[in-house]
Design a protein around this motif. Structure first.
Motif, PDB file in Angstrom:
ATOM      1  N   THR A 492       0.846  -1.206   0.000  1.00 52.51           N
ATOM      2  CA  THR A 492       0.000   0.000   0.000  1.00 52.51           C
ATOM      3  C   THR A 492       0.877   1.251   0.000  1.00 52.51           C
ATOM      4  O   THR A 492       0.629   2.206  -0.740  1.00 52.51           O
ATOM      5  N   ALA A 493       1.926   1.231   0.827  1.00 55.79           N
ATOM      6  CA  ALA A 493       2.804   2.406   0.914  1.00 55.79           C
ATOM      7  C   ALA A 493       3.515   2.644  -0.414  1.00 55.79           C
ATOM      8  O   ALA A 493       3.643   3.789  -0.866  1.00 55.79           O
ATOM      9  N   LEU A 494       3.947   1.564  -1.070  1.00 54.38           N
ATOM     10  CA  LEU A 494       4.650   1.714  -2.354  1.00 54.38           C
ATOM     11  C   LEU A 494       3.705   2.269  -3.414  1.00 54.38           C
ATOM     12  O   LEU A 494       4.133   2.968  -4.342  1.00 54.38           O
ATOM     13  N   GLN A 495       2.422   1.972  -3.261  1.00 53.19           N
ATOM     14  CA  GLN A 495       1.460   2.474  -4.248  1.00 53.19           C
ATOM     15  C   GLN A 495       1.205   3.976  -4.086  1.00 53.19           C
ATOM     16  O   GLN A 495       0.717   4.628  -4.985  1.00 53.19           O
ATOM     17  N   ARG A 496       1.560   4.535  -2.918  1.00 54.84           N
ATOM     18  CA  ARG A 496       1.404   5.988  -2.706  1.00 54.84           C
ATOM     19  C   ARG A 496       2.409   6.768  -3.550  1.00 54.84           C
ATOM     20  O   ARG A 496       2.213   7.923  -3.850  1.00 54.84           O
ATOM     21  N   GLY A 497       3.562   6.144  -3.835  1.00 60.96           N
ATOM     22  CA  GLY A 497       4.598   6.826  -4.617  1.00 60.96           C
ATOM     23  C   GLY A 497       5.944   6.206  -4.335  1.00 60.96           C
ATOM     24  O   GLY A 497       6.096   5.476  -3.348  1.00 60.96           O
ATOM     25  N   PRO A 498       6.958   6.473  -5.185  1.00 59.74           N
ATOM     26  CA  PRO A 498       8.231   5.755  -5.071  1.00 59.74           C
ATOM     27  C   PRO A 498       9.227   6.358  -4.081  1.00 59.74           C
ATOM     28  O   PRO A 498      10.222   5.727  -3.760  1.00 59.74           O
ATOM     29  N   ASP A 499       8.959   7.582  -3.605  1.00 60.28           N
ATOM     30  CA  ASP A 499       9.987   8.270  -2.823  1.00 60.28           C
ATOM     31  C   ASP A 499      10.016   7.753  -1.378  1.00 60.28           C
ATOM     32  O   ASP A 499       9.018   7.835  -0.654  1.00 60.28           O
ATOM     33  N   LEU A 500      11.183   7.239  -0.974  1.00 61.60           N
ATOM     34  CA  LEU A 500      11.288   6.602   0.348  1.00 61.60           C
ATOM     35  C   LEU A 500      10.941   7.581   1.461  1.00 61.60           C
ATOM     36  O   LEU A 500      10.148   7.273   2.354  1.00 61.60           O
ATOM     37  N   VAL A 501      11.532   8.780   1.390  1.00 63.72           N
ATOM     38  CA  VAL A 501      11.335   9.738   2.480  1.00 63.72           C
ATOM     39  C   VAL A 501      10.016  10.509   2.315  1.00 63.72           C
ATOM     40  O   VAL A 501       9.318  10.788   3.292  1.00 63.72           O
ATOM     41  N   GLY A 502       9.659  10.798   1.062  1.00 62.25           N
ATOM     42  CA  GLY A 502       8.470  11.627   0.821  1.00 62.25           C
ATOM     43  C   GLY A 502       7.161  10.851   0.862  1.00 62.25           C
ATOM     44  O   GLY A 502       6.146  11.365   1.344  1.00 62.25           O
ATOM     45  N   HIS A 503       7.154   9.608   0.354  1.00 62.11           N
ATOM     46  CA  HIS A 503       5.894   8.865   0.280  1.00 62.11           C
ATOM     47  C   HIS A 503       5.830   7.681   1.248  1.00 62.11           C
ATOM     48  O   HIS A 503       4.851   7.499   1.950  1.00 62.11           O
ATOM     49  N   ILE A 504       6.900   6.874   1.225  1.00 64.27           N
ATOM     50  CA  ILE A 504       6.791   5.555   1.875  1.00 64.27           C
ATOM     51  C   ILE A 504       6.876   5.659   3.400  1.00 64.27           C
ATOM     52  O   ILE A 504       6.015   5.141   4.118  1.00 64.27           O
TER      53      ILE A 504
END
Ligand SMILES: Cc1cc2nc3c(=O)[nH]c(=O)nc-3n(C[C@H](O)[C@H](O)[C@H](O)COP(=O)(O)OP(=O)(O)OC[C@H]3O[C@@H](n4cnc5c(N)ncnc54)[C@H](O)[C@@H]3O)c2cc1C
Length: 581
Positions: A492-504
């Motif tokens: 689910t977190a990866l589907q929010r976007g690829p950026d480790l610090v910004g999205h995940i």
């Protein structure tokens, strides 16, 4: 067709009694027979347990009975293993957090995290009596003389007195005897170079190396170069001390079991010290302990559980965890078959996949331990071979890293870990063996995307409360990514976007704070486990990572000295004080 029983179980060890007990607990209408050739109590090797067994005891309803036996509580192990002579500890929980609890303990939060060291004569007896009370018909002594087969089906068990017992389903829990497996002609694979033998005896009044309030202690695992010694306190006065070495060393020594056993103990001054005022029972026993996995563990009307299905070297003390875990899953599969839930092929196939994958992973992990102890001179090349066996093409250095940091994880559905170790724990073991801090792959990248090419969605079983639920899972080769638990949250977190610090990470923090992932776990632990699950997915190729130099990243290291794995200062000082000047 007339049957004498719904389920006939060969063997009343922990595998047979756990399977029979759970069958009757969840389906009292089923007739279940357990045939055990020995009268109990009887001695048995395999005494040091891991925490996952505790919850199976609780599910069986015999936690109180086992706890009442007052077996020493196992809070972890002390090792001399790896590239240093110093003793180090592995704790099931940080020892500073351990609190004395009045025995017998209830099913407390702390009890769930810890394990026992059990005198198998008493432990196996308690479990078999419990299965009897749940309604299993136990024949004891009741040796199965022969297993009659017709193709891939079992037709009947023939007992010593000539009676033929026919059942709808059969469970082979006969341990190393594996009487049904052999009758069915199911072969075994030995995916390892380890061919060890073990020698052991019991001692009265040996000193415990470590002692905590409430009867808690650690086992000792001490490498002496040519092999290793186990020291397992089984009760206030009784201790099991064993020696494991390669078969070749034993053969070449031309010593008797008694001679090689005593020779090995003399090589270890710490054991000499702990047994200074102790006496030995004087009956050295011996067995081969070669790791193996059966070619199949389930068929049209049969299941293999415990040691009949496979065995991983005792360095990991995982035997009862594998045994009672497989017995539980066999019971659930038979319950579903009896109720006509799910397709028989799917139940058998998944049972087989689970057991064989788990046993292989434990064998690989054991190989890793021995490799790290210098047992294989071509250590790095060998780890490459193990990786190839798992379908990965890695150069020797990367293979050793992979093996030590996730090559054997995926033991428990939806979690990243094996036995009592989570991924961070296995990584810490690797750091200690390598003598350097292990850097996380997540520290090298900051853009992450799911990589599912070539993966199929399949359904796998989740075993809970006596029933089987179907869980969707990505599958690629022998690797799988269950869409449940921590892995589902990571996806689910990866589907929010690829950026480790910004999205995940923000999504991980949101999930951890909201208690949506990880059930009752504390939020900082949830965050830690989510990072481990993401790291495992990166290691296993489910996630592709790259570094964007314009974006920030994170820096994760596993220190050699950690909270659950660390040098044992007290014992090292004690040993140093005794060394001759
Ligand atoms: C050297 C060594 C050290 C180990 N150390 C550990 C450890 O520290 N921790 C750990 O968890 N595990 C350890 N193990 C593994 C552990 O002993 C096994 O995983 C466990 O005993 C397997 O349980 P089981 O029920 O499958 O088989 P068993 O416990 O062997 O039970 C099988 C039962 O079947 C009965 N049986 C056999 N044939 C027949 C027949 N024909 N008819 C009727 N009954 C029959 C036997 O009498 C026996 O009671 C160790 C093993 C070895 C060899």
């Amino acid at each position: 067709m007339n049957f004498d029983l719904d389920v006939a179980i060969i063997g009343g060890g922990p595998g047979g009694s756990t399977c029979g007990g759970l069958l009757r607990k969840y389906a009292p209408e089923l007739t279940v027979g357990i045939f055990e050739r020995e009268a109990f109590p009887r001695d048995h090797v395999g005494e040091s347990v891991l925490p996952p067994v505790s919850s199976i005891l609780q599910e069986l309803g015999c936690w109180d009975e086992v706890e009442a036996a007052d077996f020493p509580i196992k809070i972890g192990a002390t090792y001399r293993w790896g590239n240093s002579d110093k003793l180090w500890d592995f704790e099931f929980m940080p020892v500073e957090q351990y609190r004395e609890e009045q025995r017998p303990r209830g099913w407390t939060q702390q009890a769930r995290q810890l394990a026992f060291q059990v005198d198998r004569a008493r432990y196996d007896h308690i479990l078999l009596d419990h299965a009897r009370r749940l309604g299993c018909a136990v024949e004891q002594p009741g040796r199965v003389r022969r297993v009659e087969t017709d193709g891939d089906r079992i037709e009947a068990l023939v007992l010593e007195d000539g009676r033929r017992i026919r059942a709808r389903w059969y469970v082979d829990a006969s341990g190393a005897a594996a009487i049904a497996r052999k009758a069915l002609g199911v072969g075994v694979d030995c995916p390892t170079r380890l061919q060890n033998v073990a020698f052991w005896d019991y001692w009265e009044n040996a000193e415990w190396a470590s002692r905590y309030p409430g009867g808690a202690t650690r086992v000792l695992v001490l490498s002496i170069g040519s092999g290793w010694i186990w020291f397992i306190p089984l009760g206030p006065t009784r201790t099991s001390i064993g020696f494991v070495c390669p078969k070749s060393l034993y053969r070449e020594s031309a010593k008797s079991p008694e001679e090689i056993y005593l020779w090995a103990l003399q090589q270890e001054p710490f054991i000499t010290e702990l047994t200074a005022s102790a006496s030995r029972e004087g009956k050295v026993e011996a067995t081969r302990d070669w790791s193996f996995v059966s070619d199949r563990t389930a068929g049209p009307n049969w299941f293999l559980v415990g040691e009949a299905a496979g065995f991983a070297d005792p360095i990991l003390a995982a035997g009862l965890t594998l045994t009672q875990g497989s017995a539980r899953e066999a019971a659930y599969s038979i319950l579903a078959l009896a109720k006509g839930e799910h397709e028989a092929d799917w139940l058998q196939q998944n049972y087989d996949d689970n057991q064989r994958t788990r046993i292989r992973q434990h064998i690989r992990f054991a190989d890793f331990w021995y490799s790290a102890n210098g047992k294989f001179t071509d250590l790095e090349t060998y780890t490459s071979e193990i990786a190839r066996d798992a379908g990965l093409s890695l150069d020797p250095k990367r293979a050793f890293q992979w093996l030590g940091t996730g090559g054997f994880t995926h033991d428990t559905l939806g979690q990243a870990g094996i036995g009592a170790l989570d991924l961070a724990g296995t990584r810490q073991v690797a750091s200690r063996f390598l003598g350097t801090q292990a850097r996380w792959e997540l520290s090298r990248v900051n853009q992450l995307t799911l990589k599912l090419d070539g993966a199929k969605v399949v359904e796998i079983p989740a075993y809970k409360d006596g029933t089987i639920r179907r869980i969707k899972t990505y599958r690629r080769g022998d690797r799988r990514l269950p869409l449940t638990g921590l892995f589902a949250t990571v996806i689910t977190a990866l589907q929010r976007g690829p950026d480790l610090v910004g999205h995940i990470l923000p999504e991980f923090q949101r999930q951890a704070a909201g208690g949506e992932a990880g059930g009752k776990m504390q939020s900082h632990l949830v965050l830690h486990h989510l990072l481990q699950a993401l790291e495992l997915m990166l290691n296993d190729g489910w996630v592709k990572g790259r570094r964007d130099p314009k974006r920030p990243g994170i820096d994760l290291n596993t220190p050699i000295e950690g909270q659950i794995i660390h040098t044992n200062v007290e014992l090292n000082e004690r040993l140093a004080a005794q060394e001759p000047v």
